[in-house]
Write a protein that holds these residues in place. Structure first.
Motif, PDB file in Angstrom:
ATOM      1  N   VAL A  83       0.472  -0.858   0.289  1.00  0.00           N
ATOM      2  CA  VAL A  83       0.098   0.007   0.013  1.00  0.00           C
ATOM      3  C   VAL A  83       0.683   1.259   0.126  1.00  0.00           C
ATOM      4  CG1 VAL A  83      -2.089  -1.188   1.035  1.00  0.00           C
ATOM      5  CG2 VAL A  83      -0.403   0.128   2.578  1.00  0.00           C
ATOM      6  N   ASN A  84       0.542   2.342  -0.529  1.00  0.00           N
ATOM      7  CA  ASN A  84       0.948   3.475  -0.830  1.00  0.00           C
ATOM      8  C   ASN A  84       1.269   4.776   0.455  1.00  0.00           C
ATOM      9  OD1 ASN A  84      -1.713   3.601  -1.393  1.00  0.00           O
ATOM     10  ND2 ASN A  84      -0.898   6.079  -2.298  1.00  0.00           N
ATOM     11  N   SER A  85       1.402   3.632   1.964  1.00  0.00           N
ATOM     12  CA  SER A  85       1.020   4.068   3.903  1.00  0.00           C
ATOM     13  C   SER A  85       2.269   2.746   4.275  1.00  0.00           C
ATOM     14  CB  SER A  85      -0.848   4.289   3.753  1.00  0.00           C
ATOM     15  OG  SER A  85      -0.656   3.614   4.805  1.00  0.00           O
ATOM     16  N   ALA A  86       2.470   3.545   5.225  1.00  0.00           N
ATOM     17  CA  ALA A  86       3.469   3.098   6.116  1.00  0.00           C
ATOM     18  C   ALA A  86       2.400   2.335   7.643  1.00  0.00           C
ATOM     19  CB  ALA A  86       4.138   4.244   6.997  1.00  0.00           C
ATOM     20  N   SER A  87       1.004   2.368   6.788  1.00  0.00           N
ATOM     21  CA  SER A  87       0.290   1.399   8.073  1.00  0.00           C
ATOM     22  C   SER A  87      -0.951   0.886   7.293  1.00  0.00           C
ATOM     23  CB  SER A  87      -0.181   2.520   9.154  1.00  0.00           C
ATOM     24  OG  SER A  87      -1.450   2.812   8.898  1.00  0.00           O
ATOM     25  N   PHE A  88      -2.044   0.865   7.382  1.00  0.00           N
ATOM     26  CA  PHE A  88      -3.407   0.016   7.042  1.00  0.00           C
ATOM     27  C   PHE A  88      -4.248   1.150   6.811  1.00  0.00           C
ATOM     28  CE2 PHE A  88      -0.946  -3.040  10.239  1.00  0.00           C
ATOM     29  CZ  PHE A  88      -0.685  -4.011   8.732  1.00  0.00           C
ATOM     30  N   GLY A  89      -3.627   2.121   6.102  1.00  0.00           N
ATOM     31  CA  GLY A  89      -4.538   2.882   5.558  1.00  0.00           C
ATOM     32  C   GLY A  89      -3.912   4.520   5.688  1.00  0.00           C
TER      33      GLY A  89
END
Length: 406
Positions: free
Chosen positions: A207-213
């Protein structure tokens, strides 16, 4: 909360929703109604990771023994597969870049019993870190077009920006889906699933995030399609899929999920008299189908998911126990012993606001599970408030019909 802690919490969520061999990828919004809808698929795969995204998954029990001539722990995975091995191997199959927060689960050390090996990390190619997660599983042989994970996600239920499906020279199949589960927040989840002729299944999503959203760290995930394919098809994963010990054999596979055409044929016979239907383009995802229907001047989209009865009686019992404890909807029971969950979900992450989705999930007496969902709009992502074509009672009539049982 650290990345490892959030990852573990989400895996526990997966176990609560699917206490039989956990999932390849619970996605579909770990904290939203999608994870209930996808529980059916979660039950059917190898390992599970819940993300803020839409889902693609698989369908069979795991072999009962491991390699190296010795019996493996529950689930049939080799004992020597450790969390460190999984994290290091995931790092090794990625292009050069900055890696952080690497972790995972080996055999017997996850927060969920019988959890297949998995790994996760943050990967930065120089343009921002993105979450990368790997899951493993095994599928029944031979692999066919009806094997879960060998088809592109259904764009009617899973917003997509494109999909590539490739049959490799050796017969394995790779599917790369570029999903956009939250267009408003611009969250993108790209995933590659490799299904090998030996029954292995390896899935990597990013994903384009460092977490899940949100918040986002970059416009798109860090790995290209080619890099994803190279990672999931790497021989570095061979030790995870060690052959069963001599003289042993995998467990009997569950009944294959029905083809979309079969689901549509059954569902059509259960619709109220006078309903007009349009199935649209040919559908390929095993175990699910959708059709537009018009009744009394109202047009809605109906989706039907069918999970056949697991072959393992213990798995049936665990599934029923979990179903009875599900508090996401209103639980009732039919005279023939079916358990019925009715849900009405709104637009917000907590399910509030005007109702946009009506669903009835039924666990039949034999363990077959059927989920009927309805919304107003061409796709679930475009759902609008309003009176749907079918009532909840009509959805219940479809989902509880004995015709789905095997």
């Amino acid at each position: 909360m650290s990345l490892d802690e959030e990852f573990a919490d989400l895996l526990r969520d997966a176990a609560d929703l699917a206490p039989v061999p956990p999932a390849a990828d619970l996605a579909g919004g770990a904290r939203r109604h999608h994870r209930r809808r996808r529980r059916r698929q979660a039950v059917l795969a190898g390992v599970g990771v819940v993300t803020a995204a839409a889902v693609v998954v698989l369908a069979v029990p795991l072999p009962g023994t491991g390699g190296s001539g010795t019996a493996a722990p529950a689930g049939g995975w080799p004992e020597q597969i450790t969390a460190r091995f999984m994290a290091d191997t995931l790092t090794s199959v990625l292009p050069p870049g900055q890696v952080g927060a690497a972790g995972g689960y080996g055999v017997g050390d996850g927060p969920v019993p019988d959890l297949p090996p998995s790994a996760h990390l943050l990967y930065d190619d120089g343009s921002g870190a993105g979450m990368v997660t790997l899951s493993t599983g095994r599928v029944a042989l031979p692999i066919t077009d009806a094997t879960w994970g060998t088809q592109c996600a259904d764009p009617v239920e899973t917003p997509s920006e494109g999909c590539e499906r490739t049959v490799l020279p050796g017969g394995g199949i790779v599917v790369v889906d570029k999903l956009a589960p939250d267009a408003q927040a611009q969250v993108r989840k790209w995933q590659a699933t490799y299904t090998g002729t030996d029954g292995r299944q390896v899935t990597i999503w990013e994903v384009n995030s460092a977490s899940f959203g949100p918040p986002l760290t970059r416009p798109t995930p860090p790995l290209t399609s080619a890099q994803l394919v190279a990672a999931v098809t790497s021989s570095a994963w061979d030790p995870v899929f060690a052959k069963p010990a001599p003289g042993t054999a995998p467990d009997t596979a569950d009944t294959a999920a029905p083809a979309p055409a079969q689901i549509l044929a059954t569902a059509t016979t259960l619709l109220p008299s006078g309903t007009r239907t349009d199935t649209g383009a040919e559908q390929h995802t095993p175990g699910q189908a959708h059709l537009a229907l018009t009744l009394d001047g109202r047009t809605s989209m109906l989706a039907v998911h069918v999970q056949p009865r697991p072959s393992d009686n213990a798995a049936v019992a665990r599934e029923r126990d979990a179903f009875e404890k599900d508090t996401s909807g209103t639980l009732t029971h039919t005279p023939d012993g079916s358990s019925v969950l009715v849900r009405e979900t709104g637009a917000t992450k907590t399910g509030g606001g005007p109702t946009l989705r009506w669903s009835v999930e039924v666990l039949h007496p034999d363990g077959t599970k059927v989920l009927t969902s309805e919304w107003n709009g061409a796709s679930e992502a475009q759902a609008l408030p309003g009176i749907p074509a079918l009532t909840v009672d009509q959805l219940k009539t479809i989902a509880t019909a004995p015709a789905w049982r095997h």
